[in-house]
Design a protein around this motif. Sequence first.
Motif, short mmCIF file in Angstrom:
data_model
loop_
_atom_site.label_atom_id
_atom_site.label_comp_id
_atom_site.label_asym_id
_atom_site.label_seq_id
_atom_site.Cartn_x
_atom_site.Cartn_y
_atom_site.Cartn_z
N ALA A 191 0.84 -1.21 0.00
CA ALA A 191 0.00 0.00 0.00
C ALA A 191 0.87 1.26 0.00
O ALA A 191 1.94 1.30 0.60
N TRP A 194 -0.23 7.79 2.55
CA TRP A 194 -0.81 9.06 2.14
C TRP A 194 0.30 10.11 2.12
O TRP A 194 1.13 10.17 3.03
N VAL A 259 -13.48 3.08 6.96
CA VAL A 259 -12.80 3.16 5.67
C VAL A 259 -12.76 1.76 5.06
O VAL A 259 -12.82 0.75 5.76
N THR A 261 -10.90 -1.42 3.22
CA THR A 261 -9.64 -2.07 3.58
C THR A 261 -8.43 -1.47 2.88
O THR A 261 -7.40 -1.21 3.53
N PRO A 262 -8.47 -1.19 1.57
CA PRO A 262 -7.28 -0.59 0.95
C PRO A 262 -6.91 0.76 1.56
O PRO A 262 -5.72 1.09 1.70
N GLU A 263 -7.92 1.55 1.95
CA GLU A 263 -7.64 2.84 2.58
C GLU A 263 -7.03 2.65 3.97
O GLU A 263 -6.10 3.37 4.37
N HIS A 265 -5.18 0.14 4.85
CA HIS A 265 -3.79 -0.26 4.61
C HIS A 265 -2.92 0.97 4.36
O HIS A 265 -1.77 1.03 4.83
N ARG A 266 -3.44 1.96 3.66
CA ARG A 266 -2.67 3.17 3.42
C ARG A 266 -2.41 3.93 4.71
O ARG A 266 -1.32 4.48 4.92
N TRP A 267 -3.41 3.97 5.61
CA TRP A 267 -3.20 4.64 6.90
C TRP A 267 -2.17 3.87 7.74
O TRP A 267 -1.35 4.49 8.44
N THR A 270 1.08 4.85 6.50
CA THR A 270 1.37 6.25 6.78
C THR A 270 1.79 6.48 8.22
O THR A 270 2.68 7.28 8.51
#
Length: 377
Positions: A191, A194, A259, A261-263, A265-267, A270
């Motif tokens: 991922a 952000w 959110v 799941t892909p979002e 993973h980004r958090w 981050t």
Amino acid sequence: MSPARPDRLRVTVVSPGYPPDRGGVEEHVAQVARRLAAGGDAVRVLAGTPDPALRGREDVLDGVVVRRYRSLPTPGMTTAPGLVVAGLREAGRGDVLHVHSYHALSGLAALAGRRHPVVLTPHYHGTGHSAAARVLHGGYRHLGARLVAAADRVVCVSAAEARLLEQDFPGVAARTTVIPNGAETAAIRAADPWPEQGPTVLAVGRLEPYKGHDRVVEAMPDVPGARLVVVGRGPERDGLRALAARLGLADRVRVLDDVATPELHRWLRTADVLVSMSAHEAFGMAPVEAAAAGCRTVLSDIPAHREVAREHLHGSATLVPRTAGPTLLATAVRSALEETGREGRVRVRVPDWDDVAARTREVYLEVLDAAGVGGAA
């Protein structure tokens, strides 16, 4: 002579929920079900949902047949009467019935075990997390004991959970296996963070009082220069936002209702530090996912977190007393942020859902062996 082990299993799973409804149980069930289906097993999930748009639907998701039933907002325990009835009816239609969560009335489907092998994953926390929930659990204890006794095998997600279960239901240890929760390690590590977020503290979990998100917010005035992102769904959402505003943190605290799941993973990729001040956990999935992302963790010193830190986080976790005040918690968070600044992201090996699914399937086969059932060809 025992029957040959089957190449293809027919598995019925009863769960209080399933994605897109979010939570630790929902994530566990979905991750294992998808992998079993990908391997050729026939997997059917019966799940509750509070979402009117999903009730009564039957869908095929990633090869898994998912049928949803209405769940009711009962404090401290998921209640879905139609799901219980469906679970009892389905028990004889497959090779194995796998029932999830002691803390949901859908768990009573385990009482169908006299007709077919039953595996129970209780995700057990002990009593409820509020006064109303504790009263409800007290009245439920007799039925709960029956469902624990009815299971041919009990799968706990941590040794801490297994000890608590044995304490409350003596004798269950002989039928108990520990299989830790996992993480989607490859997807998390792939991922993209952000951009331009600055030092970031993350808290993930249901927005319920026992999760302690309010205490993380209260610590943030003493963590200057960092922002807090809280990810979850639940009744504490508006209260957390109001608390941040009262503390003058509206520009540094963001509460995301939920959110995809892909979002998430980004958090995870981050964040510099994940904080969980939860009072009760059977395992603690978010810290393992955070470690997979390279994130340090600050965790409440409860049995499940101690075990996760010892077995899976390999020195990247800081434990603080569950009752720690804002000053002590802020000190631990600042220290973790400083360590990330000096040494970069952590590199640890954590359990993967592929391993969890394979070990769960082996439990199914062992239960079928013990019952003298050959399963589907």
